[in-house]
Design an enzyme around this catalytic site. Structure first.
Site, mmCIF file in Angstrom:
data_model
loop_
_atom_site.group_PDB
_atom_site.id
_atom_site.type_symbol
_atom_site.label_atom_id
_atom_site.label_comp_id
_atom_site.label_asym_id
_atom_site.label_seq_id
_atom_site.Cartn_x
_atom_site.Cartn_y
_atom_site.Cartn_z
ATOM 1 N N GLY A 258 -4.271 -14.119 8.963
ATOM 2 C CA GLY A 258 -3.911 -15.530 9.092
ATOM 3 C C GLY A 258 -2.736 -15.740 10.029
ATOM 4 O O GLY A 258 -2.805 -16.536 10.963
ATOM 5 N N MET A 260 1.632 -14.033 11.000
ATOM 6 C CA MET A 260 2.586 -12.948 10.808
ATOM 7 C C MET A 260 4.013 -13.454 10.987
ATOM 8 O O MET A 260 4.320 -14.161 11.936
ATOM 9 C CB MET A 260 2.258 -11.836 11.816
ATOM 10 N N ASN A 262 6.947 -12.313 11.939
ATOM 11 C CA ASN A 262 7.943 -11.663 12.802
ATOM 12 C C ASN A 262 9.209 -12.510 12.898
ATOM 13 O O ASN A 262 9.143 -13.716 13.083
ATOM 14 C CB ASN A 262 7.371 -11.482 14.205
ATOM 15 N N HIS A 294 4.255 -20.432 4.317
ATOM 16 C CA HIS A 294 4.273 -19.034 3.876
ATOM 17 C C HIS A 294 5.062 -18.165 4.863
ATOM 18 O O HIS A 294 5.968 -17.431 4.465
ATOM 19 C CB HIS A 294 2.830 -18.522 3.735
ATOM 20 N N GLU A 295 4.719 -18.264 6.134
ATOM 21 C CA GLU A 295 5.390 -17.407 7.124
ATOM 22 C C GLU A 295 6.867 -17.784 7.228
ATOM 23 O O GLU A 295 7.725 -16.924 7.346
ATOM 24 C CB GLU A 295 4.713 -17.508 8.494
ATOM 25 N N HIS A 298 8.889 -16.336 4.422
ATOM 26 C CA HIS A 298 9.132 -14.900 4.568
ATOM 27 C C HIS A 298 10.499 -14.621 5.203
ATOM 28 O O HIS A 298 11.021 -13.520 5.064
ATOM 29 C CB HIS A 298 8.057 -14.264 5.449
HETATM 30 N N1 0A1 Z 1 2.513 -10.399 6.436
HETATM 31 C C1 0A1 Z 1 1.449 -11.275 6.819
HETATM 32 C C2 0A1 Z 1 0.107 -10.679 6.715
HETATM 33 C C3 0A1 Z 1 -0.344 -9.776 7.797
HETATM 34 C C4 0A1 Z 1 -0.546 -8.452 7.532
HETATM 35 C C5 0A1 Z 1 -1.077 -7.604 8.471
HETATM 36 C C6 0A1 Z 1 -1.403 -8.127 9.697
HETATM 37 O O1 0A1 Z 1 -1.987 -7.315 10.613
HETATM 38 C C7 0A1 Z 1 -3.004 -7.737 11.406
HETATM 39 C C8 0A1 Z 1 -1.210 -9.449 9.986
HETATM 40 C C9 0A1 Z 1 -0.657 -10.263 9.014
HETATM 41 C C10 0A1 Z 1 1.446 -12.445 5.858
HETATM 42 O O2 0A1 Z 1 1.585 -12.243 4.655
HETATM 43 O O3 0A1 Z 1 1.257 -13.550 6.286
HETATM 44 ZN ZN ZN Z 2 2.893 -12.997 3.584
#
Ligand code: 0A1
Ligand code: ZN
Length: 853
Positions: A258, A260, A262, A294-295, A298
């Site tokens: 969905g 990320m 960063n 959500h992002e 984080h």
């Molecule tokens: N941390 C992100 C989820 C996520 C995990 C792995 C990925 O690799 C393609 C991409 C996104 C979240 O929880 O939104």
């Molecule tokens: Zn997440």
């Protein structure tokens, strides 16, 4: 369970890193075939790990040009997974590592590391993608400050943190906050921004940008608005402020998940950013709001406080999902949101927990960590936080979170740290509660009632079924929210939370004038399967009177489920009471239309199959399909007048707004449309299709037509109108796969796969077709096994290019154990065929092996 394989990684083997990183300087000289990555990394000894240690740097598919320690060139021979520098070469008090590698982003089809999407460079580093960019200790407990220089002939060059200078063909970025490598990001391309700003509670101005390809900037307003609301909400509800001068979001078309988080540079699947009334549905808008939140959330739960190792993934994901659920509830309706979240939990997580892929919220071993971004870690992880809050109370929860942020800011933590914060803040012993993290499987809770002379005794018996590697279970602590209703509908016992801790426990309610009707597990207070012998009359009573909106919905839901289960197994007829209950709901103008729409939604075929399996039956997908269609038709006939009324009443005049109010009206109107289309040959739906000025109404009309076997002309018209819009075309693919008649599903899917627009390397398009087909339960499980073969063929084709995606989609097969011998044999044949394929990825191999057991 068969051993997951020789390369399995175990939580119990965790060892802290002997070398820590202070600062990282990276220079990227961008080129599609040969990007040069120069690194200068300052290492220091980890005081917690005494002794002399080699330096291990992860690295995959890198061409090393040179490496040096404190300027002294090294002659190293890389292994396939990284580089080892012997302790003897390492100055005891720290050193500077420099290296140059080259990589080929244009050849990277895995969408992990640095890759290209439509001429744009972008990265995905979680969980272990950074090692495809340069040599580094690629583990989340190594946190460092990053400085990044990007050189490339592209107008926009982005990385994490704050801008630190730019000129013709270059830009530099400085991230003041130490972070693990999985949060690194870089984006470069011909992009335009939809911009805004936000002033934090303490008066810091933050520049906000949503970066998209030229032409898409008109579709970013809702994402930006959602971001601003998220930033304000996190200040107001959790006291969390943003901590950089800029917040950038980039939308990319080729993305496995969905979005990320960063640091300072979130990267999103474009489907969760771009929206206009004509192209996005109400559901799309709601998803954008949720995922942007959500992002953003984080930033504190994930980035400022991160995970020590990937076994602790739920530490950031469960908590962040819980926070985004709270946010969506505050923005919309808590009752509706709770029902939607429980529906998702049951469809995705209960399915996982009840099959061969069941695992702990905190797993104990894995072969490929990408296979553990699951509904269990995310959604059950969020339920666990919700239970914790229910058990300690809202104020204690707030106090514990304040302590968490204060104590652990800047650290890489574990579930033990998280639990300790709650124990310290509340002085409660949470050792039993920890079982929610260490025991897999959905607990079953059986309740029986005894009424004697003014006293009601409720006896609860709990049982957790065995799961792979965990044959025996211990009793779970289960918070059961409960209320009692008198026969006239008044509440004689407002909601109390009972805390179950033993395999069997009784609770007495005394001094009652009449025998009450208990409303149990209000708000779905624990992720369990409640088993209760309840009459149709009692369910209809709760449907009409429960003061808890979740349980009111649940009463109707369980009634529909039982009616369908009976119809599918013994061909019985639905009771009139079922229709009458729905009629009074439909006629109740005090209810939120979104709630009524949810109450009208029949349980999915998948949900009925799961229920029947849980009751010891072997579900027959074809019989379930027939029963569901029949109940839907009988219901439409019985309620035709009321549905027609509501269809007209729920028209939403004026310009489109994605807000919860109008969206709820459209949801009810479209539910009525789907029902009525079974009676009018699709006349209303066709009219709505051609008259619609928004995607919600247009798509609902098309879906209503396909469900009654019509809609050929409209499908073609839809294609012609939207063939230039990737996100809308995904809907065109998935709808057809999902709604194809069972005996034609495979042939429809094959035709779609042959369509020139079936760009199978794009994850959204692949998921639209293969995921759509897997969601067509009766079609997918057609006894010919045709769809099983079709899906297996496509997984094998995708695997060499994008193993992560292939592994994810293989979960289409995870329910094989529920079905009859014939289907089981056919599915196992396909799984075995995949397993036997040479050169299979670690990702897909692990999944298939776990499914075969
Ligand atoms: N941390 C992100 C989820 C996520 C995990 C792995 C990925 O690799 C393609 C991409 C996104 C979240 O929880 O939104
Ligand atoms: Zn997440």
């Amino acid at each position: 369970m068969k051993d997951a394989g020789p390369q399995a990684i175990h939580l119990s083997d965790y060892a802290p890193p002997p070398w820590l990183v202070e600062t990282v300087h990276l220079t990227f000289r961008l080129d599609p075939q040969s990007t040069r990555v120069l690194s200068r990394i300052r290492f220091r000894r980890n005081p917690a790990v005494p002794g002399d240690h080699d330096l291990w740097l992860d690295g995959e598919k890198l061409t090393l040009t040179r490496a040096a320690i404190d300027g002294q060139p090294l002659d190293l021979v890389p292994e396939s997974t990284g580089l080892r520098v012997p302790a003897a070469l390492l100055p005891a008090d720290g050193f500077e590592w420099t290296a140059e590698v080259s990589i080929a982003p244009a050849e990277n089809t895995t969408l992990m590391g640095l890759y290209m999407s439509k001429g744009m460079y972008c990265t995905q580093c979680e969980a272990e993608g950074f090692r495809k960019i340069t040599y580094y200790p690629d583990r989340p407990d190594v946190m460092a400050r990053f400085h990044v220089r990007i050189e490339g002939d592209l107008p926009v060059l982005l990385s994490n943190g704050n801008p630190a200078g730019s000129g013709d063909g270059w830009a530099e970025w400085e991230d003041p906050w130490p972070k693990p490598s999985y949060l690194f990001a870089l984006v470069a391309g011909d992009l335009v921004a939809h911009s805004g700003s936000f002033t934090t509670a303490s008066g810091r101005d933050v520049a906000l940008n949503i970066w998209v390809r030229p032409g898409d900037e008109t579709k970013c307003a809702y994402a930006l608005d959602s971001l601003i609301r998220s930033m304000r909400w996190d200040e107001e509800v959790y006291g969390r402020e943003y901590d950089l001068d800029v917040f950038n979001i980039v939308a990319v078309d080729d993305f496995n998940m969905g979005a990320m988080e960063n640091k300072g540079l979130n990267i999103f699947n474009s489907r969760y950013v771009l929206a206009s009334p004509e192209t996005a549905t109400d559901q799309d808008y709601e998803n954008i709001e949720r995922i942007i939140a959500h992002e953003y959330f984080h930033n504190w739960t994930g980035n400022r406080i991160t995970c020590r190792d990937w076994f602790q993934l739920c530490l950031k994901e469960g908590l962040t999902v819980y926070r985004d659920q709270q946010f969506s509830g505050d923005m919309r309706s808590h009752a509706v949101k709770r029902i939607e979240d429980v529906l998702t939990l049951r469809t995705r997580q209960f399915r996982e927990d009840g099959g061969p892929l069941a695992h702990n919220v905190r797993p104990e071993s894995y072969v490929e960590i990408n296979n553990f971004y699951t509904a269990t870690v995310y959604e059950k992880g969020a339920e666990v936080i919700g239970m914790l809050r229910r058990l300690v109370g809202a104020d204690a929860y707030d106090a514990a979170l304040r302590l968490y942020f204060e104590r652990h800011d800047g650290q890489a933590c574990t579930i033990e740290d998280w639990i300790a914060v709650f124990e310290d803040a509340t002085h409660r012993d949470l050792s039993q509660f920890k079982r929610w993290y260490t025991q897999a499987g959905t607990p079953r809770l059986r309740v029986s009632e005894d009424w004697d002379d003014g006293t009601l005794t409720l006896t609860f018996r709990q049982w957790v079924p065995p799961t792979p590697g965990q044959p025996l279970k211990e009793a779970m602590p289960i918070p059961v929210a409960l209320g009692l209703l008198a026969p006239d509908g008044t509440e004689v016992q407002p909601t109390v939370v009972l805390e179950l801790t033993d395999p069997e426990q009784s609770f007495r309610f005394e001094g009652l004038a009449e025998r009450p009707v208990p409303s149990i597990l209000r708000g779905f207070s624990a992720p369990v399967i409640l088993e209760r012998d309840q009459s149709v009359e009692e369910r209809a009573f709760l449907l009409a009177h429960d003061t808890d909106p979740f349980n009111r919905w649940e009463a109707g839901r369980s009634l529909a489920r039982d009616v369908l289960a009976d119809m599918a197994t013994n061909g019985s007829e639905p009771p009139q009471l079922f229709f009458d209950g729905l009629r009074s709901l439909l006629g109740d103008r005090t209810l939120d239309p979104a709630f009524v729409a949810l109450a009208l939604r029949l349980p999915s075929e998948e949900a009925i199959a799961e229920h029947l399996h849980g009751q010891g039956h072997t579900p027959d997908p074809a019989a379930i399909h027939t029963a569901r269609r029949r109940l839907s038709l009988l219901r439409a006939q019985d309620l035709a007048a009321d549905l027609g009324c509501r269809y007209h009443e729920m028209m939403v005049p004026g310009p489109y707004s994605p807000d919860a109010g109008p969206a709820g009206r459209r949801a009810l109107r479209n539910a009525a449309l789907a029902a009525l289309s079974q009676l009018d040959g699709g006349a209303r739906a066709a009219e709505q299709f051609y008259g619609a000025d928004n995607m919600t109404e247009q798509l609902a009309a098309l879906s209503a037509l396909l469900e009654i076997g019509a809609g050929e002309t409209e499908l073609a018209a839809f294609h012609d109108r939207w063939k230039g819009d990737r996100l809308v075309m995904d809907k065109w693919f998935s709808l057809q796969a999902m709604l194809a008649p069972p005996d034609r599903a495979a042939s429809v899917a094959r035709t779609l796969a042959g369509h020139p627009a079936f760009d199978w390397k794009n994850p959204n398009r692949f998921r639209a077709l293969i995921g759509g087909l897997a969601a067509n339960a009766a079609g997918f499980h057609d006894p010919s096994g045709d769809c099983y073969r079709f899906v297996a063929d496509w997984l094998l084709r995708l695997d060499p290019l994008n193993p992560q995606m292939a592994a994810r989609m293989s979960t289409a097969f995870e329910t094989w154990g529920r079905y009859d011998g014939g289907r089981q044999t056919l599915i196992r044949q396909e799984l075995s065929r995949i397993e036997a394929t040479e050169g299979l990825s670690r990702d897909l191999r692990e999944m298939v092996m776990r499914m075969l057991g």
